[in-house]
Write a protein that holds these residues in place. Structure first.
Motif, PDB file in Angstrom:
ATOM      1  N   GLU A 209     -25.415  -5.828   1.652  1.00 21.09           N
ATOM      2  CA  GLU A 209     -24.171  -5.491   2.351  1.00 21.09           C
ATOM      3  C   GLU A 209     -24.049  -6.291   3.632  1.00 21.09           C
ATOM      4  N   GLN A 210     -22.868  -6.821   3.867  1.00 20.62           N
ATOM      5  CA  GLN A 210     -22.587  -7.580   5.074  1.00 20.62           C
ATOM      6  C   GLN A 210     -21.183  -7.251   5.545  1.00 20.62           C
ATOM      7  N   ALA A 211     -20.899  -7.640   6.763  1.00 21.88           N
ATOM      8  CA  ALA A 211     -19.530  -7.555   7.271  1.00 21.88           C
ATOM      9  C   ALA A 211     -19.072  -8.966   7.589  1.00 21.88           C
TER      10      ALA A 211
ATOM     11  N   GLN B 267      -8.993  -0.426  12.385  1.00 26.10           N
ATOM     12  CA  GLN B 267      -9.294  -0.857  13.736  1.00 26.10           C
ATOM     13  C   GLN B 267     -10.105  -2.151  13.768  1.00 26.10           C
ATOM     14  N   GLU B 268     -10.395  -2.719  12.607  1.00 26.12           N
ATOM     15  CA  GLU B 268     -11.172  -3.951  12.524  1.00 26.12           C
ATOM     16  C   GLU B 268     -10.489  -4.924  11.568  1.00 26.12           C
ATOM     17  N   PRO B 269      -9.298  -5.425  11.901  1.00 22.90           N
ATOM     18  CA  PRO B 269      -8.511  -6.195  10.933  1.00 22.90           C
ATOM     19  C   PRO B 269      -9.136  -7.507  10.500  1.00 22.90           C
ATOM     20  N   LEU B 270     -10.040  -8.078  11.278  1.00 17.94           N
ATOM     21  CA  LEU B 270     -10.677  -9.330  10.871  1.00 17.94           C
ATOM     22  C   LEU B 270     -11.967  -9.103  10.104  1.00 17.94           C
ATOM     23  N   ALA B 271     -12.437  -7.874  10.059  1.00 15.99           N
ATOM     24  CA  ALA B 271     -13.732  -7.579   9.441  1.00 15.99           C
ATOM     25  C   ALA B 271     -13.542  -6.955   8.066  1.00 15.99           C
ATOM     26  N   ARG B 272     -14.321  -7.413   7.103  1.00 18.64           N
ATOM     27  CA  ARG B 272     -14.338  -6.827   5.761  1.00 18.64           C
ATOM     28  C   ARG B 272     -15.771  -6.552   5.357  1.00 18.64           C
ATOM     29  N   ARG B 273     -16.053  -5.317   5.026  1.00 19.98           N
ATOM     30  CA  ARG B 273     -17.373  -4.997   4.466  1.00 19.98           C
ATOM     31  C   ARG B 273     -17.445  -5.561   3.058  1.00 19.98           C
ATOM     32  N   GLN B 274     -18.573  -6.133   2.725  1.00 18.95           N
ATOM     33  CA  GLN B 274     -18.715  -6.730   1.401  1.00 18.95           C
ATOM     34  C   GLN B 274     -20.176  -6.679   0.954  1.00 18.95           C
ATOM     35  N   TRP B 275     -20.335  -6.667  -0.371  1.00 18.34           N
ATOM     36  CA  TRP B 275     -21.660  -6.768  -0.996  1.00 18.34           C
ATOM     37  C   TRP B 275     -21.716  -8.096  -1.733  1.00 18.34           C
TER      38      TRP B 275
END
Length: 528
Positions: free
Chosen positions: A22-24, A98-106
């Protein structure tokens, strides 16, 4: 808007994984034609900070979903990407409000271009219950990517120049964009770098991912206008935290509706962009009395300019909707075809002019500088010690004072209410909007106060009624601007529509007085 909130940084500030695979991913997307990208590759800010000449990769990516788009409906995407002999599977979750540039991803390696469901995390039924037979290729991208690593003063950034196509069956769409991905350090560096690139060439801030564009191409899945999302502030937040959270939510609200407005002449998206800007300007007004920062003045000025660009388009949208839904349907004996056509021509022309604004440098600079201001909390940099101390204080006492001040101003504007003309009602409406937005912003601080919802409801009904009256005045003005050229049918249609607006205005005014009395009688819940 702390773009790194979901990420646990190490002591050096490096973005790290927060789970197995998992990363952001934190990135900013910029759009430009291919010939512009080629020129930007050697722009001074890139050459100065690049580690080397970088490298070129050819990427083939297939996006998978169920036949009914179960992942897409949940804001997720599943892809397998091939780069040379390597295959990587990525599952992305919806962005945080609240974090429009961040996407959690696997992201995990796999054996080939077929998804390996055993590698997916257990994060809900939409993924956990999938079977290999349920997934089908939805669309693909083929990209030539030129990557360079930039070592900026406060961040390490990967800049990727992507040129290629998005393909869905026989449909194809060109792809030409820049991705700025934060590898470590301060996310504000993305906005600063984006602004420097904008200085070098005409660029637009990208509002859609490759996946969103692919779904639109494959399934005609157009983005929808979005309302402002509630902001979860609490009594534990400082004033500085609340300013950051509220402004970040406005930035996200504006950007998410831009994605709709730039693709279609959608009235609701323009309306929501104006709401986002009003809320943003309200925030600047609420806090600049206690924190007199130049940053608030700059943001407010640019937001005001943009609202003026959106205003004519919004007015013609309302006019077209009102004539079609209200007047034409209740007066079938009158031919409104000529009037509807004239209004539609004006509406389309105004949307065309708006598209030029949204593509233009000033608007895109505003998006980037606003994001940079929020990330760096720039309002802290040009204030005295007293104002700086106020930012570190808890929010509830200041919220009480702000709400009391706004209520006093609204009641003063409403003095001799029955005799207010349309200009005075417009000014009152503006004050009530500020009070309503402030009440919505701070309502989580008063969650245990029973009258909060009732107060907000009365305020919303009053504001809506005032908006109706102002819209009627605007429609009558627009109807008067239509060139009639002595066409009898058009004359009759304009006259009928104007008459209906006059009648509706009288009815709305009668209701308005009752709602004003109820609002005045509503107790100030924040004093309890």
């Amino acid at each position: 808007m702390n773009l790194r909130q979901p990420i646990e940084p190490d002591p050096a500030g490096v973005v790290t994984a927060i789970g197995s695979g998992e990363q952001a991913e934190i990135e900013l997307k910029l759009l430009a034609p291919q010939e512009v990208l080629e020129k930007l590759f050697e722009t001074p800010v890139i050459v100065q900070h690049a580690r080397n000449r970088g490298g070129v990769r050819r990427l083939e990516t297939v996006y998978y979903d169920t036949a009914d788009g179960a992942l897409f409906q949940r804001g997720m995407s599943l892809r397998v990407r091939r780069s040379g002999k390597h295959f990587v599977q990525t599952l992305k979750l919806p962005p945080d409000i609240q974090e429009p540039l961040a996407r959690r991803q696997w992201e995990v390696p796999v054996e080939g271009m077929t998804p390996d469901l055993a590698q997916l995390p257990e994060i809900g039924g939409s993924v956990a219950t999938l079977t290999p037979d349920a997934l089908v290729p939805a669309f693909a991208t083929r990209v030539r990517r030129h990557i360079r690593q930039l070592d900026l003063p406060d961040a390490s950034v990967e800049i990727a120049f992507d040129v290629g196509t998005i393909e869905a069956g026989t449909r194809q769409q060109p792809l030409s964009e820049i991705e700025l991905e934060l590898k470590s350090g301060n996310a504000a560096a993305l906005f600063d770098l984006g602004t420097q690139l904008l200085d070098a060439a005409p660029l637009q801030v990208g509002t859609q991912s490759k996946a969103e564009r692919g779904y639109a191409l494959a399934f005609d899945a157009m983005p929808r206008a979005k309302d402002a999302a509630p902001v979860n502030i609490s009594v534990d937040h400082t004033v500085d935290d609340v300013v950051t959270l509220l402004m970040g939510a406005c930035w996200h609200h504006l950007l998410s509706n831009h994605a709709v407005a730039e693709q279609a002449f959608a009235p609701e998206s323009v309306h929501q962009m104006r709401i986002a800007l009003r809320r943003l300007r309200t925030i600047c007004t609420l806090f600049r009395h206690k924190i007199p920062s130049h940053a608030f003045e700059t943001i407010n000025s640019e937001a005001k300019w943009l609202m003026r660009q959106l205003g004519p388009t919004r007015d013609w949208d309302v006019c077209a909707t009102m004539i079609a839904s209200r007047v034409a349907t209740t007066t079938p004996e009158v031919d409104f075809a000529g009037l509807s056509e004239a209004i539609e021509q004006q509406r389309m022309a105004s949307h065309g002019r708006l598209q030029s604004v949204l593509d233009g440098r000033r608007y895109n600079r505003f998006l980037l500088t606003l994001g940079d201001c929020i990330e760096r909390r720039s309002w802290r940099s040009d204030i005295d010690a007293d104002a700086l101390a106020a930012l570190s204080q808890p929010m509830p006492p200041l919220a009480d004072r702000i709400l009391s001040r706004l209520r006093r101003k609204a009641l003063k504007r409403g003095t001799h209410f029955r005799h207010l003309d349309i200009a005075a009602l417009h000014d009152l409406r503006i004050e009530l909007k500020k009070l309503r937005y402030a009440t919505e912003f701070f309502s989580p601080l008063y969650a245990h106060h029973a009258p909060v919802k009732r107060y907000v409801a009365r305020l919303a009904r009053l504001q809506k009624n005032l908006g109706r009256i102002c819209d009627i005045a605007s429609i009558r003005r627009l109807l008067g601007s239509i060139q009639q050229d002595e066409h009898t049918a058009l004359d009759l249609a304009v006259g009928t529509a104007t008459g209906w607006q006059t009648r509706d205005g009288m009815a709305a005014t009668k209701t308005l007085r009752k709602r004003w009395r109820r609002f005045k009688a509503a107790p100030a819940f924040w004093r309890q």
